[in-house]
Design a protein around this motif. Structure first.
Motif, PDB file in Angstrom:
ATOM      1  N   TRP A 294     -18.431 -43.631 -12.962  1.00 45.83           N
ATOM      2  CA  TRP A 294     -18.118 -43.605 -11.410  1.00 45.83           C
ATOM      3  C   TRP A 294     -19.340 -42.820 -10.663  1.00 45.83           C
ATOM      4  CZ3 TRP A 294     -17.012 -39.000  -8.437  1.00 45.83           C
ATOM      5  CH2 TRP A 294     -16.199 -39.536  -7.236  1.00 45.83           C
ATOM      6  N   ILE A 295     -19.705 -41.760 -11.102  1.00 48.01           N
ATOM      7  CA  ILE A 295     -20.893 -40.935 -10.655  1.00 48.01           C
ATOM      8  C   ILE A 295     -21.904 -41.747 -10.306  1.00 48.01           C
ATOM      9  CG2 ILE A 295     -22.343 -39.220 -10.795  1.00 48.01           C
ATOM     10  CD1 ILE A 295     -20.316 -37.430 -12.228  1.00 48.01           C
ATOM     11  N   ARG A 296     -22.455 -42.465 -11.645  1.00 49.19           N
ATOM     12  CA  ARG A 296     -23.774 -43.220 -11.503  1.00 49.19           C
ATOM     13  C   ARG A 296     -23.595 -44.567 -10.571  1.00 49.19           C
ATOM     14  NH1 ARG A 296     -26.939 -38.983 -14.034  1.00 49.19           N
ATOM     15  NH2 ARG A 296     -25.248 -38.101 -14.954  1.00 49.19           N
ATOM     16  N   ASP A 297     -22.339 -44.959 -10.452  1.00 46.64           N
ATOM     17  CA  ASP A 297     -21.971 -46.217  -9.817  1.00 46.64           C
ATOM     18  C   ASP A 297     -21.653 -45.872  -8.295  1.00 46.64           C
ATOM     19  OD1 ASP A 297     -22.502 -47.658 -11.857  1.00 46.64           O
ATOM     20  OD2 ASP A 297     -20.461 -48.087 -12.385  1.00 46.64           O
ATOM     21  N   GLY A 298     -22.417 -45.010  -7.740  1.00 48.75           N
ATOM     22  CA  GLY A 298     -22.227 -44.777  -6.037  1.00 48.75           C
ATOM     23  C   GLY A 298     -22.016 -43.574  -5.600  1.00 48.75           C
ATOM     24  N   HIS A 299     -21.634 -42.519  -6.805  1.00 53.23           N
ATOM     25  CA  HIS A 299     -21.531 -41.030  -6.077  1.00 53.23           C
ATOM     26  C   HIS A 299     -22.616 -40.191  -6.872  1.00 53.23           C
ATOM     27  CE1 HIS A 299     -17.960 -43.250  -5.890  1.00 53.23           C
ATOM     28  NE2 HIS A 299     -17.291 -42.618  -4.945  1.00 53.23           N
ATOM     29  N   ARG A 300     -23.924 -40.367  -6.604  1.00 55.80           N
ATOM     30  CA  ARG A 300     -24.874 -39.890  -7.287  1.00 55.80           C
ATOM     31  C   ARG A 300     -25.022 -38.306  -7.307  1.00 55.80           C
ATOM     32  NH1 ARG A 300     -28.268 -42.169 -10.122  1.00 55.80           N
ATOM     33  NH2 ARG A 300     -27.988 -44.433 -10.650  1.00 55.80           N
ATOM     34  N   GLU A 301     -24.462 -37.670  -6.217  1.00 53.38           N
ATOM     35  CA  GLU A 301     -24.510 -36.415  -5.985  1.00 53.38           C
ATOM     36  C   GLU A 301     -23.574 -35.615  -6.908  1.00 53.38           C
ATOM     37  OE1 GLU A 301     -26.719 -34.371  -4.084  1.00 53.38           O
ATOM     38  OE2 GLU A 301     -27.794 -36.280  -4.624  1.00 53.38           O
ATOM     39  N   ALA A 302     -22.257 -36.213  -7.233  1.00 54.40           N
ATOM     40  CA  ALA A 302     -21.414 -35.666  -7.946  1.00 54.40           C
ATOM     41  C   ALA A 302     -21.845 -34.906  -9.412  1.00 54.40           C
ATOM     42  CB  ALA A 302     -20.295 -36.555  -8.199  1.00 54.40           C
ATOM     43  N   ARG A 303     -21.095 -33.861  -9.706  1.00 56.72           N
ATOM     44  CA  ARG A 303     -21.626 -33.223 -11.183  1.00 56.72           C
ATOM     45  C   ARG A 303     -20.372 -32.956 -11.875  1.00 56.72           C
ATOM     46  NH1 ARG A 303     -25.742 -34.689  -9.770  1.00 56.72           N
ATOM     47  NH2 ARG A 303     -27.600 -33.532  -9.317  1.00 56.72           N
ATOM     48  N   VAL A 304     -20.519 -32.798 -13.202  1.00 55.40           N
ATOM     49  CA  VAL A 304     -19.496 -32.395 -14.176  1.00 55.40           C
ATOM     50  C   VAL A 304     -20.154 -31.154 -14.718  1.00 55.40           C
ATOM     51  CG1 VAL A 304     -18.370 -33.075 -16.246  1.00 55.40           C
ATOM     52  CG2 VAL A 304     -18.915 -34.891 -14.606  1.00 55.40           C
ATOM     53  N   ARG A 305     -19.337 -30.194 -14.768  1.00 53.66           N
ATOM     54  CA  ARG A 305     -20.007 -28.838 -15.197  1.00 53.66           C
ATOM     55  C   ARG A 305     -19.134 -28.332 -16.408  1.00 53.66           C
ATOM     56  NH1 ARG A 305     -24.179 -29.195 -13.927  1.00 53.66           N
ATOM     57  NH2 ARG A 305     -25.114 -28.827 -12.215  1.00 53.66           N
ATOM     58  N   PHE A 306     -19.777 -27.677 -17.387  1.00 51.31           N
ATOM     59  CA  PHE A 306     -18.920 -26.800 -18.515  1.00 51.31           C
ATOM     60  C   PHE A 306     -19.056 -25.377 -18.125  1.00 51.31           C
ATOM     61  CE2 PHE A 306     -19.172 -24.869 -22.414  1.00 51.31           C
ATOM     62  CZ  PHE A 306     -18.000 -25.467 -23.219  1.00 51.31           C
ATOM     63  N   VAL A 307     -18.096 -24.750 -18.518  1.00 53.19           N
ATOM     64  CA  VAL A 307     -18.014 -23.253 -18.303  1.00 53.19           C
ATOM     65  C   VAL A 307     -17.705 -22.640 -19.341  1.00 53.19           C
ATOM     66  CG1 VAL A 307     -16.784 -21.449 -17.322  1.00 53.19           C
ATOM     67  CG2 VAL A 307     -16.685 -23.519 -15.928  1.00 53.19           C
ATOM     68  N   ALA A 308     -19.014 -21.813 -19.743  1.00 59.61           N
ATOM     69  CA  ALA A 308     -18.820 -21.107 -21.094  1.00 59.61           C
ATOM     70  C   ALA A 308     -17.979 -19.832 -21.363  1.00 59.61           C
ATOM     71  CB  ALA A 308     -20.486 -20.790 -21.553  1.00 59.61           C
ATOM     72  N   GLU A 309     -17.424 -19.299 -20.596  1.00 59.12           N
ATOM     73  CA  GLU A 309     -16.562 -18.310 -20.693  1.00 59.12           C
ATOM     74  C   GLU A 309     -15.488 -18.661 -21.326  1.00 59.12           C
ATOM     75  OE1 GLU A 309     -16.559 -16.399 -16.438  1.00 59.12           O
ATOM     76  OE2 GLU A 309     -17.970 -18.277 -16.786  1.00 59.12           O
ATOM     77  N   PRO A 310     -15.036 -17.928 -22.225  1.00 61.10           N
ATOM     78  CA  PRO A 310     -13.716 -18.227 -22.852  1.00 61.10           C
ATOM     79  C   PRO A 310     -12.568 -18.401 -22.321  1.00 61.10           C
ATOM     80  CG  PRO A 310     -14.532 -16.305 -23.889  1.00 61.10           C
ATOM     81  CD  PRO A 310     -15.445 -16.421 -22.783  1.00 61.10           C
ATOM     82  N   VAL A 311     -11.815 -19.612 -22.015  1.00 56.29           N
ATOM     83  CA  VAL A 311     -10.657 -19.606 -21.259  1.00 56.29           C
ATOM     84  C   VAL A 311      -9.468 -19.837 -21.918  1.00 56.29           C
ATOM     85  CG1 VAL A 311     -12.028 -20.356 -19.026  1.00 56.29           C
ATOM     86  CG2 VAL A 311     -11.389 -22.145 -20.664  1.00 56.29           C
ATOM     87  N   SER A 312      -9.564 -20.769 -22.926  1.00 52.18           N
ATOM     88  CA  SER A 312      -8.392 -21.315 -23.716  1.00 52.18           C
ATOM     89  C   SER A 312      -8.627 -21.092 -25.165  1.00 52.18           C
ATOM     90  CB  SER A 312      -8.174 -22.686 -23.029  1.00 52.18           C
ATOM     91  OG  SER A 312      -7.634 -23.387 -23.988  1.00 52.18           O
ATOM     92  N   TRP A 313      -7.568 -20.822 -25.940  1.00 51.92           N
ATOM     93  CA  TRP A 313      -7.385 -20.643 -27.119  1.00 51.92           C
ATOM     94  C   TRP A 313      -6.502 -21.537 -27.874  1.00 51.92           C
ATOM     95  CZ3 TRP A 313     -10.856 -16.826 -29.021  1.00 51.92           C
ATOM     96  CH2 TRP A 313     -11.451 -15.986 -27.993  1.00 51.92           C
ATOM     97  N   THR A 314      -6.835 -22.215 -29.082  1.00 53.13           N
ATOM     98  CA  THR A 314      -5.900 -23.059 -29.638  1.00 53.13           C
ATOM     99  C   THR A 314      -5.742 -22.881 -30.979  1.00 53.13           C
ATOM    100  OG1 THR A 314      -5.359 -25.334 -29.616  1.00 53.13           O
ATOM    101  CG2 THR A 314      -7.740 -24.754 -30.137  1.00 53.13           C
TER     102      THR A 314
END
Lengths: 491, 321, 119
Positions: A294-314
């Motif tokens: 969807w990003i490359r098909d017309g929303h080129r500015e959009a971003r997907v980011r990863f957050v490295a701080e621990p947030v969830s434990w399983t």
């Protein structure tokens, strides 16, 4: 036997160099990812003095978050889990629990504990939901911001979709009922949205392994190294692939996988894309791929980011049987999603996702177990019948497992320099042993399971993964069998 | 393969692998040992000096000079440690105790170091300085922060704007308002939060900003006008419901939830009937208004799309029937 | 008048800052660092006021407060909440809190609250 000797010799002569090069490139790619990630952490740590998280924690202008919790037979943990989610440190969040036709007392417990009343407000119906709705409930006005959807069993993805339809905040985050969340989880994972509200559409948090840690009231009180070797190896694996690998892909702006156990999305984008695909096994992966397309098909500015701080434990599988099931399912999901989006592979239109991330996943994730196993069979047989030169075999071993171990060790060094969550000397020794032990049986076993999963997908076998048996968290939370919310899904 | 590969090369590779492994193991051990030593050293200093820092927060006016003299008389490492402790504690306290801690920070020599760091070559150090200037508020902090808010590095500007939230001076308010602009490089939530912290001192500027030509400034001002209960902003907020930018309209709606105005109802109904996420927001705003006003508006939403009806709190049709 | 006060916060700085202020006014202060310990101490009784942080890992302050009230402990409780967490304040009062103080806090204002609660 001489024909076998000749065949093996011929095969080895043809394949030896290509496979050596394959392993060198695979391990070097991982090493490069680790270096990219270490640069990210170095930058992150130098900024620890002025990140200003507390200022944002109290700010009423933060974006609102809907926490979506699908629950299937979670009676043992549901109340602790919902309380801990309502208690997360965040200025504006609501919780929507979806009871996915549980056979246990999940629904009754919720009704009683939160004195739920019927929520008869209209239903948006923007997202198609398969499971029939039995009713929508909410906590009384002025109490906690909680909505509970009661519906017939239709699987995790469909449950998430049902909640997404009712979500009212700008952001949504999907959380498994049996995940343990850091108190600041929402703050950490929503920060990229606050920093860059016009562009960031999805963020993923890192999931780490909780086995053997002391957990109280749905929070980690003391982090401890798991006891069993196979779980310790998974700690190392998670570190390398999830923490460092995904951090690097995010920095390269080519993140294609966010863990379903903690992914945050802009609600409007998710609604536009129709939510999760209920037919996909790798539904998290499938969704992020769809977002990237969807990003490359017309929303080129959009971003997907990863957050490295621990947030969830399983809770990670602690028996071979459960681990096998998990890995078969993962690889099956990987194959189905890669195949579905094959049109993006090596397509320059999709930028780094098409030219870098997807080729990497095809070559070094999907094909890796196949190449590894074929290699082992040829080399071992070849050595037995004398068709393979021991020096050459040793060299292959060195560039595959030897180099791989060194790369994993590098990941441990980076973790030690950045988050160093396992503080005791004993833990360090355990980690080092796990780094070594990964190559001595674990990798080979997982390779077999992954091939099985792939094979099952190719032959179209009906998916059965049943309930994931987990041993409970030590401490106040209940133990026993907790279903993954995936069971009983019809095809 | 072996013909192509002399055994010497294999030996060389093995040696390289062994060396790499050894080097990493040594790094691991060294990292952990130095970190532990540092932590131990810190704990020792803490045991000696913590009491002194804590006592300063409750000291009477006539006791303080003696305490500060004791701090000044300490060696460099101890003073640095005290500066650090004070810096951390200032996150937690306000009022008189915070003033006392700031004086201890000054006596520990932290203030001049921070002031110097504001001109450091490294952007990270300048950003750290901005954070510390906000918390320690030494003499001349406001001027330095105003300068740092113009820094070439957006990260430094962001931290400086956040720190300016601690100051109620008009120049600080004006600078923070400007940081709301779309191309400021400062996240809008950071600037808006700083304005909220400035509180009543920012009221006038926020009201004026509702008419700013920059959409980012209008949006930020519209978002916090309701939270600050800015006097005289209600009419402007109603006007912003017709703004060209959707984000400005959404922000104005959020503020109107806290500052109900009857004149807003008509445009809100129009927006709600148009549907979508904006329509839902409008419906929520209508539902938050006093019921004697909102009743006719809610009636008008009867034919709206289900999502909007939900946001307005309207019942399911089969449930209502 | 002076009293016996239980101070609960997982942040050592805050524990110490509260304790020294209250002690300087002649109160006897005992500190606890987490919810479980706080509940245990609270159940032992003998407190005139409890100062309780809301956001703690494990049992939150609200959980502790609810558990105390459920078991009939009626000691006045002053909650420490983060600024902007208005829902914590609502939840706190619903669970039976008597007062709240927002962080960053003024030790002097907190002392005044404690004195009022004692009176």
């Amino acid at each position: 036997m001489s024909w076998l000797h000749d065949v093996l010799e011929a095969v080895f002569a043809v394949l030896a160099w290509p496979s050596a090069i394959y392993f060198i490139v695979a391990n070097t790619s991982m090493l490069v990812l680790i270096l990219v990630a270490s640069r990210h952490f170095a930058r992150y740590l130098r900024r620890s003095e002025h990140r200003g998280e507390d200022a944002m924690a109290g700010s009423p202008v933060s974006l609102g978050v809907t926490v979506i919790v699908p629950a299937y037979n979670e009676g043992a943990v549901i109340l602790t889990s919902v309380r801990s989610m309502l208690d997360l440190r965040y200025p504006d969040h609501e919780v929507i629990v979806v009871n996915d036709g549980s056979a246990d007392e999940t629904m009754a417990l919720l009704k009683e504990e939160f004195a739920l009343v019927e929520d008869d407000r209209d239903l948006p119906g923007r997202i198609p939901v398969r499971g029939r709705l039995r009713g929508v409930w909410r906590a009384p006005e002025g109490a906690v911001p909680l909505v509970v959807v009661d519906k017939e069993n239709s699987g995790r993805s469909d449950s998430v979709n049902a909640a997404l339809d009712l979500a009212s905040k700008e952001l949504v985050v999907m959380v498994d009922a049996d995940s343990i969340l850091e108190p600041d989880a929402l703050l950490s994972v929503s920060k990229p949205f606050a920093d860059d509200p016009d562009r960031v559409v999805a963020t993923g948090g890192v999931v780490r392994i909780v086995n053997n840690s002391r957990v109280l009231g749905g929070r980690i009180v003391e982090l401890r190294m798991p006891k069993q070797l196979i779980t310790r190896i998974q700690v190392v694996e998670y570190l390398r692939a999830f923490l460092l690998g995904r951090t690097a892909w995010s920095d390269l702006n080519a993140l294609i996988l966010i863990s379903g156990a903690f992914g945050m999305f802009r609600r409007d984008v998710l609604v536009e894309l129709g939510g999760l695909d209920p037919d996909s096994i790798g539904e998290d992966f499938e969704l992020v791929m769809r977002i990237q397309r969807w990003i490359r098909d017309g929303h080129r500015e959009a971003r997907v980011r990863f957050v490295a701080e621990p947030v969830s434990w399983t809770e990670a599988p602690s028996t071979l049987k459960v681990l096998a099931r998990q890995r078969r399912r993962w690889h099956r999901g990987l194959w189905e999603v890669l195949w579905k989006f094959r049109g993006m592979l090596l397509n320059p239109r999709y930028g780094r996702v098409g030219m870098l991330a997807l080729p990497y996943y095809w070559l070094f994730e999907l094909l890796a177990p196949l190449i590894e196993l074929v290699g082992i069979v040829i080399v071992v047989l070849g050595l037995l019948v004398g068709a393979v030169d021991p020096v050459a075999a040793l060299l292959l071993l060195l560039v595959s497992y030897g180099y791989g171990t060194i790369v994993t060790l590098a990941a441990v060094v980076v973790e030690e320099a950045s988050f160093h969550r396992y503080e005791r000397w004993r833990d360090l020794a355990a980690v080092l042993w796990a780094v070594l032990a990964e190559s001595l049986g674990y990798r080979q076993l997982t390779a077999i399971w992954r091939i099985q999963g792939w094979w099952a997908a190719l032959t179209g076998r009906k998916q059965v993964w049943g309930e994931m048996t987990r041993t409970g968290f030590a401490g106040a939370t209940a133990s026993g069998s907790i279903a993954s919310g995936q069971a009983e899904r019809g095809d | 393969m072996s013909e192509l590969l002399p055994p010497e090369l294999l030996r060389l590779l093995l040696l390289a692998a062994a060396l790499a492994t050894l080097a990493m193991l040594v790094t691991l051990l060294a990292q952990r040992t130095t970190r532990r030593r540092r932590e131990r050293r810190r704990a020792e200093l803490d045991a000696i000096h913590r009491r002194l820092v804590l006592e300063s927060t409750i000291a009477e006016d006539d006791e303080l000079p003696a305490l500060l003299d004791r701090v000044r008389g300490l060696d460099d490492a101890s003073r640095a440690h005290i500066g650090r402790s004070v810096f951390m504690m200032l996150q937690d306290v306000t009022g008189e105790a915070a003033d006392r801690l700031r004086q201890v920070a000054a006596a520990s020599g932290l203030a001049p170091r921070v002031t110097a760091a504001a001109r450091h070559r490294s952007a990270v150090r300048r950003a750290d300085a901005a954070e510390a200037l906000g918390r320690l508020a030494p003499e001349g902090a406001l001027e330095l922060l105003l300068a740092l808010a113009e820094d070439r590095d957006p990260e430094v500007r962001t931290v400086a704007v956040r720190a300016l939230g601690e100051f109620e001076h008009e120049a600080a308010v004006a600078r923070v308002v400007r940081a709301l602009a779309e191309d400021s490089g400062v996240p809008s939530t950071v600037a808006a939060t700083a304005l909220l912290q400035q509180g009543g001192a920012a009221s006038d500027r926020v009201r004026l900003a509702l008419r700013d030509p920059d959409a980012g400034i209008r949006r930020g001002a519209a978002r916090i006008a309701g939270l600050l209960q800015v006097p005289g902003s209600a009419d402007e907020l109603v006007a912003l419901l017709h703004d060209d930018h959707e984000s400005v309209r959404l922000a104005a709606m959020r503020s109107l939830e806290r500052m109900p105005v009857r004149e807003a109802l008509e445009p809100l109904v129009g927006i709600a009937l148009a549907g979508g996420t904006t329509g839902e927001a409008a419906a929520r705003t209508i539902a938050s208004m006093p019921s004697e006003w909102s009743a006719p508006a809610l009636d008008a939403l009867d034919g709206a799309e289900p999502g909007v009806r939900r946001a307005a709190g309207l019942k399911r049709r089969e449930a209502a029937a | 008048m002076s009293g016996r006060i239980l101070v609960v916060d997982d942040d050592r700085d805050i524990r110490d800052l509260v304790a020294i202020k209250l002690e300087s006014a002649g109160h006897e202060v005992v500190t606890r660092a987490d919810g479980a310990q706080a509940l245990e101490a609270g159940m032992e009784g003998g407190w005139d006021v409890i100062v309780l942080d809301v956001m703690m890992p494990g049992m939150s302050g609200i959980d502790v407060l609810r558990a105390l009230r459920d078991r009939g402990v009626e000691t006045p409780v002053i909650l420490l909440t983060a600024r902007g967490q208005e829902k914590d304040i609502e939840a706190g009062f619903a669970a039976g809190a008597d007062h709240y103080v927002t962080k960053p806090f003024s030790p002097r204002a907190l002392l005044a609250r404690v004195t009022a609660a004692l009176g």
